[in-house]
Design an enzyme around this catalytic site. Sequence first.
Site, PDB file in Angstrom:
ATOM      1  CG  HIS A 120      40.401  44.830  -9.529  1.00  0.00           C
ATOM      2  ND1 HIS A 120      40.495  45.993  -8.795  1.00  0.00           N
ATOM      3  CD2 HIS A 120      39.088  44.508  -9.559  1.00  0.00           C
ATOM      4  CE1 HIS A 120      39.274  46.355  -8.400  1.00  0.00           C
ATOM      5  NE2 HIS A 120      38.408  45.483  -8.859  1.00  0.00           N
ATOM      6  CG  ASP A 156      34.313  48.910 -11.390  1.00  0.00           C
ATOM      7  OD1 ASP A 156      33.741  48.106 -12.140  1.00  0.00           O
ATOM      8  OD2 ASP A 156      34.521  48.684 -10.168  1.00  0.00           O
TER       9      ASP A 156
HETATM   10  C1  6XA Z   1      36.291  40.552  -4.540  1.00  0.00           C
HETATM   11  C2  6XA Z   1      35.633  41.779  -5.046  1.00  0.00           C
HETATM   12  C3  6XA Z   1      36.089  42.043  -6.403  1.00  0.00           C
HETATM   13  C4  6XA Z   1      35.487  43.289  -6.975  1.00  0.00           C
HETATM   14  C5  6XA Z   1      35.370  43.152  -8.438  1.00  0.00           C
HETATM   15  C6  6XA Z   1      34.983  44.382  -9.152  1.00  0.00           C
HETATM   16  N1  6XA Z   1      35.453  39.855  -3.634  1.00  0.00           N
HETATM   17  N2  6XA Z   1      35.917  45.207  -9.523  1.00  0.00           N
HETATM   18  O1  6XA Z   1      33.855  44.663  -9.452  1.00  0.00           O
HETATM   19  O2  6XA Z   1      35.686  46.297 -10.231  1.00  0.00           O
HETATM   20 ZN    ZN Z   2      33.914  46.897  -9.578  1.00  0.00          ZN
END
Ligand code: 6XA
Ligand code: ZN
Length: 343
Positions: free
Chosen positions: A160, A196
């Site tokens: 991210h 993912d």
């Molecule tokens: C925020 C959710 C973040 C997702 C994290 C994740 N509340 N990204 O697993 O691949």
């Molecule tokens: Zn994720």
Amino acid sequence: MLTIYSEDHRLHHGAAELYRGRLVPCFEMPARAEQVLDRVKAAGLGAVVAPDPLDRAALARVHAEDYLAFLETAWDEWQALGETGDALPYAWPATGLRRDVPPEHIDGKLGFYSIDAAVPITAGTWRAITSSAACALTGARQIVEGAASAFALCRPPGHHAGARAMGGFCYLNNAAIAAQYLRDNGAGRVAILDVDYHHGNGTQSIFYDRGDVFFASLHGDPAVEYPFFLGHADERGEGDGLGANRNFPLPWGTSGADYLSALDAALADIAAFAPDMVVVSLGVDTFAEDPISHFKLHGPDFAEIGRRVAGLGRRTLFVMEGGYAVADIGANVAHVLTGFAGA
Ligand code: 6XA
Ligand code: ZN
């Protein structure tokens, strides 16, 4: 297959995150990586080695210098306020606000350099995130030197994180840093496959206008799933990168069979791109029991993912991303890797 792992990840342990209106213990916790390490060892996948010392210049190939400086100094600036708990952002330059005047106060900087509040900065965060990136870079070096595969057991995760933004538990984009390293060290073309559960918005944005790095992602439809504001099927790249980005948004409840069909389509696109080397952003939050996700994959599906990725016949670096069913995360990761290695 070599696993690259650093205990430094333990230095990053956020206290709480906002989840459905409540502050809850962070889903992204040290026990995740410990579980993966245990199961990878038990699976007899190969040696576990420490990362090489970090080459900071490799981070700057992907991330802006001002962002790296922010990450490196954020904790000290936060502490200078007299704070002892985690630093968290709370205000962002969203629509109608200015981005052209960088703020001076740490509270402003935290929002300026983030996309959400799921990114606690603690005393050990910089050490942990740079060691995590070092794991990815060491895995990439192994691949460049001829290894058929390697597993960078990165924590914190990375997909991210954009060139100038943290978000969703991610600070440095380990997969992107590794892909750029491969490009800089012999690979003419690199493909990144992101399995993912969440769209790899950071990785997509970093390579969106480039034709030398293909990005394919299977994920929960952003219409109903984090990160909400990127990851739609019509995002195909721009400029030189037009055609080198491919998203497969899938509905809540997606089964293993439907997931694997979409994976085949993504792999066909990657094969058509003809990459020299492949990076897999390996999240296992697609697991049916994952506490924050909504796909329905089980153990055998993960082994099948590994087998099908091996079908590309390319040297492949696996980079750890998400997965929050802590009791099962290690087994699911091991399924993917043994599926690949045994194929
Ligand atoms: C925020 C959710 C973040 C997702 C994290 C994740 N509340 N990204 O697993 O691949
Ligand atoms: Zn994720």
